[in-house]
Enzyme design. Structure first.
Site, PDB file in Angstrom:
ATOM      1  N   CYS A 166       0.842  -1.195   0.000  1.00  0.00           N
ATOM      2  CA  CYS A 166       0.000   0.000   0.000  1.00  0.00           C
ATOM      3  C   CYS A 166       0.885   1.255   0.000  1.00  0.00           C
ATOM      4  O   CYS A 166       2.003   1.251   0.505  1.00  0.00           O
ATOM      5  CB  CYS A 166      -0.905   0.009   1.226  1.00  0.00           C
ATOM      6  SG  CYS A 166      -2.052   1.409   1.259  1.00  0.00           S
ATOM      7  N   ASP A 179       0.417   3.781   1.718  1.00  0.00           N
ATOM      8  CA  ASP A 179       0.354   4.376   3.060  1.00  0.00           C
ATOM      9  C   ASP A 179       1.748   4.716   3.610  1.00  0.00           C
ATOM     10  O   ASP A 179       2.642   3.862   3.603  1.00  0.00           O
ATOM     11  CB  ASP A 179      -0.350   3.375   4.001  1.00  0.00           C
ATOM     12  CG  ASP A 179      -0.774   4.012   5.311  1.00  0.00           C
ATOM     13  OD1 ASP A 179       0.091   4.573   6.007  1.00  0.00           O
ATOM     14  OD2 ASP A 179      -1.971   3.941   5.637  1.00  0.00           O
ATOM     15  N   ARG A 201       2.776   4.938   6.471  1.00  0.00           N
ATOM     16  CA  ARG A 201       3.164   4.212   7.686  1.00  0.00           C
ATOM     17  C   ARG A 201       3.703   2.816   7.396  1.00  0.00           C
ATOM     18  O   ARG A 201       4.058   2.080   8.309  1.00  0.00           O
ATOM     19  CB  ARG A 201       1.955   4.116   8.638  1.00  0.00           C
ATOM     20  CG  ARG A 201       1.453   5.464   9.095  1.00  0.00           C
ATOM     21  CD  ARG A 201       0.066   5.367   9.694  1.00  0.00           C
ATOM     22  NE  ARG A 201      -0.931   4.949   8.711  1.00  0.00           N
ATOM     23  CZ  ARG A 201      -2.226   4.800   8.967  1.00  0.00           C
ATOM     24  NH1 ARG A 201      -2.667   5.024  10.187  1.00  0.00           N
ATOM     25  NH2 ARG A 201      -3.065   4.436   8.011  1.00  0.00           N
ATOM     26  N   HIS A 234      -2.100  -4.037   4.959  1.00  0.00           N
ATOM     27  CA  HIS A 234      -1.915  -3.632   6.354  1.00  0.00           C
ATOM     28  C   HIS A 234      -3.275  -3.364   6.998  1.00  0.00           C
ATOM     29  O   HIS A 234      -4.209  -2.904   6.339  1.00  0.00           O
ATOM     30  CB  HIS A 234      -1.010  -2.394   6.454  1.00  0.00           C
ATOM     31  CG  HIS A 234      -1.612  -1.151   5.871  1.00  0.00           C
ATOM     32  ND1 HIS A 234      -2.132  -0.151   6.650  1.00  0.00           N
ATOM     33  CD2 HIS A 234      -1.788  -0.755   4.590  1.00  0.00           C
ATOM     34  CE1 HIS A 234      -2.593   0.823   5.865  1.00  0.00           C
ATOM     35  NE2 HIS A 234      -2.395   0.479   4.612  1.00  0.00           N
ATOM     36  N   CYS A 286      -5.990   0.039   6.889  1.00  0.00           N
ATOM     37  CA  CYS A 286      -5.791   0.621   5.560  1.00  0.00           C
ATOM     38  C   CYS A 286      -6.958   1.570   5.228  1.00  0.00           C
ATOM     39  O   CYS A 286      -8.117   1.145   5.185  1.00  0.00           O
ATOM     40  CB  CYS A 286      -5.705  -0.491   4.519  1.00  0.00           C
ATOM     41  SG  CYS A 286      -5.405   0.135   2.849  1.00  0.00           S
TER      42      CYS A 286
HETATM   43 CO    CO Z   1      -3.413   1.201   3.016  1.00  0.00          CO
END
Ligand code: CO
Length: 222
Positions: free
Chosen positions: A42, A44, A46, A98, A101
């Site tokens: 992803c 993302d 993080r 994750h 998400c």
């Molecule tokens: Co995500």
């Protein structure tokens, strides 16, 4: 110091640290990359791919998009897979989702975010396909966690079904596709019990992973 300058300063310090440990490090990288893994994860912030698996530049070939989706008409993702498999000869493809998400949560809630909603239709397809597994879960948080897992399992299958991976297997190339999930809350990766290699029955592997993950304790929300 402005934001951009902070990044450049960080970069100088980082490169210095690497050079201190291995003066030839960057010189060696200019000659070739030979990653053993392709990471599909992803976007993302993080979930920084290299960092969470402790790999250095040159060791991980990476594709990231919102909600780690593998779509059969996405030339971007397919090109990454093709280059990784055919040119770099990676032996492992890791699809890593994750928990928490935002893309998966938005898909589940059918919330409007803009253009990205169209992309998240693919996650909603996963949701509809596995409605029977999601509906009995008592809370939205549990459904979200489960959909994060189901989405990874589904995308692993999508990778396996690409003509690229199928052709590699037909040629006898050793290549394994697996699904993992990362928990932002503790920084730990979990194996989603799906690992598909040459000659494996994709449907059977998928069904086994659905059963294994349904009973796993990691599904308990924190
Ligand atoms: Co995500």
């Amino acid at each position: 110091m402005s934001h951009e300058h902070r990044l450049i300063a960080n970069n100088r310090a980082w490169a210095e640290r690497i050079r201190a440990a291995d003066p030839e490090f960057f010189q060696k990288l200019t000659r070739q990359q030979s990653p053993e893994f392709l990471w599909i994860g992803c976007a993302d912030s993080r979930v920084p791919a290299n960092e969470i698996v402790g790999l250095m530049p040159g060791e991980l070939f990476v594709h990231r998009n919102v909600a780690n989706v593998v779509v059969h008409t996405d030339l971007n993702c397919l090109s990454v897979i093709q280059y990784a498999v055919d040119v770099l000869g990676v032996k492992d493809i890791i699809v890593c989702g994750h928990y928490g998400c935002g893309g998966v949560i938005a898909a589940l809630a059918n919330s409007r975010q803009g253009l990205v909603d169209n992309w998240l239709r693919h996650v909603q397809d996963v949701m509809r396909r596995h409605e029977a597994l999601l509906a009995p879960l008592p809370t939205e948080a549990e459904r979200a966690r489960r959909l994060c897992e189901l989405n990874v399992i589904e995308q692993v299958v999508n990778v396996c079904q690409t003509t690229l991976v199928q052709s590699a297997w037909d040629r006898g190339q050793a290549l394994t596709v697996r699904g993992w999930i990362y928990d932002i809350a503790d920084g730990l990766l979990q194996d989603l019990s799906i690992r598909i290699g040459r000659g494996d029955d994709i449907g059977r592997a998928q069904r086994a992973a659905l059963v294994a993950t349904a009973t796993a304790t990691r599904r308990e929300p924190r």
